[in-house]
Design a protein around this motif. Structure first.
Motif, PDB file in Angstrom:
ATOM      1  N   VAL A  66      42.190 142.283   4.883  1.00  0.00           N
ATOM      2  CA  VAL A  66      41.461 141.021   4.738  1.00  0.00           C
ATOM      3  C   VAL A  66      40.744 140.747   6.055  1.00  0.00           C
ATOM      4  CG1 VAL A  66      41.590 138.544   4.283  1.00  0.00           C
ATOM      5  CG2 VAL A  66      43.147 140.122   3.096  1.00  0.00           C
ATOM      6  N   LEU A  67      39.459 140.469   5.963  1.00  0.00           N
ATOM      7  CA  LEU A  67      38.633 140.186   7.134  1.00  0.00           C
ATOM      8  C   LEU A  67      38.038 138.795   7.008  1.00  0.00           C
ATOM      9  CD1 LEU A  67      36.632 143.549   7.180  1.00  0.00           C
ATOM     10  CD2 LEU A  67      38.521 142.946   8.712  1.00  0.00           C
ATOM     11  N   SER A  68      37.817 138.141   8.138  1.00  0.00           N
ATOM     12  CA  SER A  68      37.119 136.861   8.094  1.00  0.00           C
ATOM     13  C   SER A  68      36.581 136.486   9.469  1.00  0.00           C
ATOM     14  CB  SER A  68      38.034 135.735   7.599  1.00  0.00           C
ATOM     15  OG  SER A  68      37.292 134.536   7.444  1.00  0.00           O
ATOM     16  N   ASN A  69      35.346 136.009   9.465  1.00  0.00           N
ATOM     17  CA  ASN A  69      34.756 135.355  10.630  1.00  0.00           C
ATOM     18  C   ASN A  69      34.460 133.919  10.212  1.00  0.00           C
ATOM     19  OD1 ASN A  69      33.363 134.488  12.856  1.00  0.00           O
ATOM     20  ND2 ASN A  69      31.523 135.696  12.452  1.00  0.00           N
ATOM     21  N   PRO A  70      35.458 133.038  10.323  1.00  0.00           N
ATOM     22  CA  PRO A  70      35.308 131.680   9.793  1.00  0.00           C
ATOM     23  C   PRO A  70      34.559 130.777  10.781  1.00  0.00           C
ATOM     24  CG  PRO A  70      37.455 131.912  10.785  1.00  0.00           C
ATOM     25  CD  PRO A  70      36.791 133.263  10.902  1.00  0.00           C
ATOM     26  N   PRO A  71      34.117 129.606  10.328  1.00  0.00           N
ATOM     27  CA  PRO A  71      33.551 128.629  11.268  1.00  0.00           C
ATOM     28  C   PRO A  71      34.639 128.156  12.223  1.00  0.00           C
ATOM     29  CG  PRO A  71      33.819 127.665   9.084  1.00  0.00           C
ATOM     30  CD  PRO A  71      34.097 129.127   8.946  1.00  0.00           C
ATOM     31  N   TYR A  72      34.371 128.187  13.531  1.00  0.00           N
ATOM     32  CA  TYR A  72      35.426 127.828  14.480  1.00  0.00           C
ATOM     33  C   TYR A  72      34.956 126.959  15.638  1.00  0.00           C
ATOM     34  CZ  TYR A  72      33.660 132.202  16.681  1.00  0.00           C
ATOM     35  OH  TYR A  72      32.880 133.214  17.209  1.00  0.00           O
ATOM     36  N   ILE A  73      33.748 126.455  15.595  1.00  0.00           N
ATOM     37  CA  ILE A  73      33.269 125.579  16.658  1.00  0.00           C
ATOM     38  C   ILE A  73      33.743 124.157  16.392  1.00  0.00           C
ATOM     39  CG2 ILE A  73      31.203 124.614  17.769  1.00  0.00           C
ATOM     40  CD1 ILE A  73      29.794 127.252  17.049  1.00  0.00           C
ATOM     41  N   GLU A  74      34.287 123.508  17.405  1.00  0.00           N
ATOM     42  CA  GLU A  74      34.711 122.121  17.247  1.00  0.00           C
ATOM     43  C   GLU A  74      33.503 121.248  16.926  1.00  0.00           C
ATOM     44  OE1 GLU A  74      37.081 120.661  20.435  1.00  0.00           O
ATOM     45  OE2 GLU A  74      38.403 122.421  20.459  1.00  0.00           O
ATOM     46  N   HIS A  75      33.701 120.306  16.020  1.00  0.00           N
ATOM     47  CA  HIS A  75      32.575 119.494  15.546  1.00  0.00           C
ATOM     48  C   HIS A  75      31.837 118.817  16.702  1.00  0.00           C
ATOM     49  CE1 HIS A  75      30.226 117.108  12.765  1.00  0.00           C
ATOM     50  NE2 HIS A  75      30.517 116.043  13.494  1.00  0.00           N
ATOM     51  N   ALA A  76      32.558 118.320  17.690  1.00  0.00           N
ATOM     52  CA  ALA A  76      31.919 117.633  18.809  1.00  0.00           C
ATOM     53  C   ALA A  76      31.048 118.562  19.649  1.00  0.00           C
ATOM     54  CB  ALA A  76      32.978 116.977  19.690  1.00  0.00           C
ATOM     55  N   ASP A  77      31.323 119.854  19.581  1.00  0.00           N
ATOM     56  CA  ASP A  77      30.552 120.823  20.367  1.00  0.00           C
ATOM     57  C   ASP A  77      29.291 121.291  19.649  1.00  0.00           C
ATOM     58  OD1 ASP A  77      32.370 120.724  22.436  1.00  0.00           O
ATOM     59  OD2 ASP A  77      33.532 122.432  21.710  1.00  0.00           O
ATOM     60  N   MET A  78      29.139 120.965  18.383  1.00  0.00           N
ATOM     61  CA  MET A  78      27.972 121.426  17.634  1.00  0.00           C
ATOM     62  C   MET A  78      26.665 120.945  18.272  1.00  0.00           C
ATOM     63  SD  MET A  78      28.803 123.333  14.995  1.00  0.00           S
ATOM     64  CE  MET A  78      27.384 123.174  13.917  1.00  0.00           C
ATOM     65  N   ALA A  79      26.670 119.729  18.810  1.00  0.00           N
ATOM     66  CA  ALA A  79      25.458 119.163  19.400  1.00  0.00           C
ATOM     67  C   ALA A  79      25.056 119.876  20.683  1.00  0.00           C
ATOM     68  CB  ALA A  79      25.660 117.675  19.674  1.00  0.00           C
ATOM     69  N   ARG A  80      25.973 120.632  21.256  1.00  0.00           N
ATOM     70  CA  ARG A  80      25.680 121.322  22.512  1.00  0.00           C
ATOM     71  C   ARG A  80      25.278 122.776  22.324  1.00  0.00           C
ATOM     72  NH1 ARG A  80      29.852 117.690  24.050  1.00  0.00           N
ATOM     73  NH2 ARG A  80      31.541 119.130  23.546  1.00  0.00           N
ATOM     74  N   LEU A  81      25.172 123.238  21.099  1.00  0.00           N
ATOM     75  CA  LEU A  81      24.758 124.612  20.849  1.00  0.00           C
ATOM     76  C   LEU A  81      23.292 124.812  21.257  1.00  0.00           C
ATOM     77  CD1 LEU A  81      26.308 125.207  17.318  1.00  0.00           C
ATOM     78  CD2 LEU A  81      27.139 126.118  19.493  1.00  0.00           C
ATOM     79  N   MET A  82      22.953 126.024  21.660  1.00  0.00           N
ATOM     80  CA  MET A  82      21.567 126.314  21.981  1.00  0.00           C
ATOM     81  C   MET A  82      20.717 126.158  20.716  1.00  0.00           C
ATOM     82  SD  MET A  82      22.065 130.424  22.552  1.00  0.00           S
ATOM     83  CE  MET A  82      20.367 130.666  23.081  1.00  0.00           C
ATOM     84  N   PRO A  83      19.442 125.748  20.872  1.00  0.00           N
ATOM     85  CA  PRO A  83      18.618 125.446  19.694  1.00  0.00           C
ATOM     86  C   PRO A  83      18.447 126.623  18.743  1.00  0.00           C
ATOM     87  CG  PRO A  83      17.304 125.459  21.711  1.00  0.00           C
ATOM     88  CD  PRO A  83      18.731 125.468  22.128  1.00  0.00           C
TER      89      PRO A  83
END
Length: 287
Positions: free
Chosen positions: A182-199
């Motif tokens: 079983v393989l998975s690359n799930p979503p793992y960024i904390e919600h508060a950090d989403m606004a700081r992602l590069m555009p």
């Protein structure tokens, strides 16, 4: 138009837009627009006007921080060439760490017969695994029907459609049976950090594949609860981790009776791939 002038103008435009690898990306996009190899790019001096227009349009898109992979419509991963779209995350080299760990823990290439990929996106993990295990059949699941359809296209593109199926679903809720891998690359960024992602990421890649909830662990809770029923005896799961998540995900896994076999670092030194196993016998003894 003169190639050297086009490239210089493009490099400057990308540099001003904050693109770190401005020169190399300009060359890559010119090769794509012209249909040239890198060697042909070095040998040519002039670019036809209609191709120059296509190139300049691509540079305009990149200057607005649209990822190169979305502009050209494809991305390499492992030994595969994959179609990409804004419905899916762009496959990244860090995720290849999961394949490296898997190959070390399941060395017999003929023994693996079934692979499940949860949150499959482009199908990159599943298709790479199937390319290494020639006797295996695989199932990829994604909550977005458009992503599952794209993954099926990638299976056809790489000659694996007879051994890969894809479906839209909510993680493993509709999945029955057990799997060797079983393989998975799930979503793992904390919600508060989403606004700081590069555009490049925040604007263009799907948030559902990135946002891991308040603590970044929402998907891992679901996955760890599902793995005991999904893993065949002697099987293993490999989960991608975000930075600093090893201890938290390990605790979630162990609470469900899973055993951590390894945590593999990527080339940047980040603990990226958590390898898990589940023993039905030991679970029965514990219960």
């Amino acid at each position: 138009m003169r190639k050297i002038n086009l490239l210089e103008q493009a490099r400057e435009r990308l540099f001003q837009a904050g693109i770190e690898e401005a020169a190399s990306e300009a060359r890559l996009l010119l090769c794509w627009a012209c249909g040239w190899t890198r060697m042909e790019l070095m040998q040519r001096d002039d670019v036809p006007d209609e191709v120059a227009e296509k190139f300049q349009a691509a540079i305009q898109r990149r200057s607005q921080r649209e990822p190169v992979a979305f502009i050209i419509g494809e991305q390499g991963f492992w030994t595969l060439d994959l179609y990409v779209s804004p419905e899916t995350l762009i496959p990244r080299g860090d995720s290849e760490t999961l394949l490296e760990a898997l190959l070390d823990h399941r060395r017999d290439r003929q023994a693996v017969r079934s692979v499940l990929d949860l949150g499959t996106g482009t199908g990159c993990l599943l298709l790479a695994a199937l390319s290494e295990y020639p006797q295996a059949w695989g199932l990829g699941v994604d909550i977005a029907p458009a992503a599952a359809a794209l993954a099926q296209q990638n299976a056809r593109r790489n000659g694996l459609s007879d051994r890969a199926d894809f479906m839209a679903g909510d993680w493993a809720a509709a999945v029955r049976g057990q799997f060797d891998v079983v393989l998975s690359n799930p979503p793992y960024i904390e919600h508060a950090d989403m606004a700081r992602l590069m555009p490049d990421v925040a604007v263009y890649e799907p948030h559902r594949a990135l946002d891991g909830g308040d603590d970044g662990l929402t998907a891992y809770r679901i996955l760890c609860k599902s793995l005991p029923r999904l893993l065949a005896e002697g099987g293993c799961a490999v989960l991608e981790l975000g930075i600093g998540q090893t201890q938290a995900v390990t605790e979630l896994a162990e609470a469900e009776g899973l055993t951590v076999l390894e945590c593999r670092k990527d080339l940047g030194g980040v603990e990226r791939a958590l390898v898990l196993a589940f023993s039905k016998e030991s679970s029965w003894l514990m219960g």
